[in-house]
Design a protein around this motif. Structure first.
Motif, short mmCIF file in Angstrom:
data_model
loop_
_atom_site.label_atom_id
_atom_site.label_comp_id
_atom_site.label_asym_id
_atom_site.label_seq_id
_atom_site.Cartn_x
_atom_site.Cartn_y
_atom_site.Cartn_z
N CYS A 1 0.81 -1.22 0.00
CA CYS A 1 0.00 0.00 0.00
C CYS A 1 0.85 1.27 0.00
N CYS B 1 1.43 -5.81 5.77
CA CYS B 1 0.69 -4.74 5.12
C CYS B 1 -0.80 -5.04 5.23
N ARG C 1 -2.77 -5.06 2.81
CA ARG C 1 -3.22 -5.66 1.55
C ARG C 1 -2.33 -6.84 1.19
N GLN D 1 -4.83 0.61 -2.83
CA GLN D 1 -5.01 1.72 -1.90
C GLN D 1 -4.96 1.22 -0.46
N CYS D 2 -4.32 1.99 0.42
CA CYS D 2 -4.18 1.63 1.85
C CYS D 2 -5.52 1.78 2.56
#
Length: 489
Positions: free
Chosen positions: A379, A393, A395, A400-401
């Protein structure tokens, strides 16, 4: 082990072997010779019937018998008893016991006996000389009443011995109780006779029906000594019962689950916990990615970043933190919702307050490290670290974070939401002191875990991604910029 004390007597003197009328009991009374069968013997008869019905006195006629005559009268014993003064007799009881297992022999009387003592339960409990009246009294009986028809009394001697050298104790304990039934055929008696020769060669006797009290001495006891081997055996046996209890409980749970067709929620939790290995956080961790609809369990020691470690799926659809329809309610329902549930979500009236946190978050986006130097970050918002279990993380793939989402601001970072949640738990909590940021920060971690994982029991081992953790820390920083660790603070 017994002795007898005579208390009452019925004496029949000058009996000779001849024929005479039977004592007038109901079965012996007759009208004619037909009632008396020659040669027969009745249960309560004193002799053999001759077949004649003769006069016993002017009132009764009874069957004639061939017996010791005159026959014994069937009358009640004298009252008061003839030898009622035997209440004051005393008896010395000598009792020796042997415990062959311990090679130990002991007597109830000392080597030098005080012959002037008399047993008393309180003042002289070890004296072996007993007054008969006191024995009957200890058995809760009256000697004067019992002496009329007699009875049977048990003198119980109990030995409770401890042969350990540090706690040696072996003394007798005396107790007394009546053995014959007072309601059904009470008393105790027997017959005895003295025989004499008359000058002309005939034999004469005097019959005694003797009533009295028979004393039975009953001895029993226990000898014991500490044995370390026996203690180990007993301890092992006791521990084995605990294992049996666990098995019984497990069988019961499985049986209930079987009859409920596996739908019992407790069994599902029990089954998951039963086979779960409790290790430290670097070996057992739960992770959740925004782009994957399940929670992943990683048990193996990490040889690479947590982001790239292989795990197993433990939950396909985590419980949602709250439904979209219940999170954002109208202002008119705010007071009602706060009473019934924990105020985890804010209303539209709080958006202005949350904008401050959102604006701070936008500034922090620019300070985040680049993903070029962190191959495990997808992200671009994670902080660099050398520890494998911190390299996680939000993701699984680039995108997008989660920290830039509106719901992260609402559910995790919102100052108003967190403050209301703290006040819900403790209405008198003071958030004005310098320690409020720490409480808000810790609660924000829990908010994220409950939102993304859905399990309250995973709180201690669920890992918050690096980007989310540092977003929370920047929003609610420590004034000394000192954090206790990745897993704790």
């Amino acid at each position: 082990n017994s002795f007898f004390v005579m208390t009452n007597i019925i004496k029949t003197e000058n009996q000779l072997k001849q024929r005479c009328p039977e004592y007038p009991v109901a079965e012996a009374i007759c009208i004619s010779d037909k009632s008396c069968k020659n040669g027969s013997v009745r249960i309560h008869s004193n002799g053999i019937l001759t077949g004649r019905c003769v006069n016993y006195n002017i009132t009764f006629k009874t069957c004639e018998v061939d017996a010791w005559c005159p026959v014994e009268p069937m009358e009640r014993p004298p009252e008061p008893a003839v030898l009622s003064s035997s209440e004051d007799f005393t008896v010395l009881i000598k009792n020796n016991v042997n415990f062959p297992k311990f090679n130990y022999t002991i007597a109830n009387s000392p080597s030098v006996l005080n012959t002037s003592c008399t047993y008393n339960k309180t003042t002289s409990p070890l004296c072996p000389i007993f007054r008969l009246g006191d024995i009957i009294k200890e058995a809760n009986e009256s000697f004067s009443k019992m002496a009329v028809k007699g009875g049977i009394i048990a003198i119980q001697i109990k030995w409770d011995c401890n042969f350990d050298s540090w706690f040696g104790n072996c003394v007798p304990e005396y107790s007394f109780r009546r053995l014959d039934d007072k309601k059904v055929m009470p008393g105790f008696y027997f017959r005895s006779a003295r025989y004499y020769k008359l000058p002309h060669g005939k034999e004469q006797r005097t019959l005694f029906k003797v009533y009295g009290i028979r004393f039975d001495v009953l001895v029993f006891g226990t000898g014991r000594k500490f044995n370390i081997i026996q203690l180990i055996k007993n301890t092992g046996s006791m521990i084995s019962y605990f294992a049996l209890v666990a098995s019984v409980i497990e069988i019961s749970i499985c049986a209930v689950s079987y009859f409920s067709q596996g739908k019992w929620s407790f069994y599902k939790i029990y089954n998951r916990k039963k086979y779960e290995t409790v290790l430290n956080p670097t070996q057992v961790m739960y992770v959740s990615y925004i782009d994957e609809p399940h929670v992943t369990l990683i048990k193996k020691p990490l040889k690479t970043s947590l982001q790239h470690a292989q795990g197993s799926i433990v939950q396909s659809h985590p419980v949602r933190f709250c439904d979209a329809g219940s999170c954002c309610t109208s202002e008119s329902n705010e007071n009602h919702d706060n009473e019934g549930s924990e105020p985890m979500c804010t209303t539209e009236s709080n958006e202005n307050h949350d904008n401050k946190g959102y604006e701070l978050g936008q500034l922090l986006k620019q300070e985040a490290s680049s993903s070029d130097c962190q191959k495990w970050c997808c992200c671009g918002k994670c902080q660099p670290t050398q520890k494998y279990h911190e390299q996680l993380c939000c993701r699984k793939k680039k995108g997008q974070c989660i920290t830039t989402s509106h719901w992260f601001q609402k559910l995790v970072l919102s100052h108003h939401t967190l403050k209301n949640a703290l006040h819900y738990r403790d209405p008198f909590l003071d958030l004005a002191d310098g320690n409020s940021n720490k409480q808000l920060r810790h609660l924000a971690y829990k908010q994220y875990i409950h939102w993304r994982f859905g399990f309250f029991d995973l709180e201690d081992r669920a890992v918050v991604p690096s980007c989310c953790r540092w977003k929370i820390r920047h929003t609610y920083p420590d004034k000394f910029n000192s954090y206790t660790g990745f897993e704790i603070d």
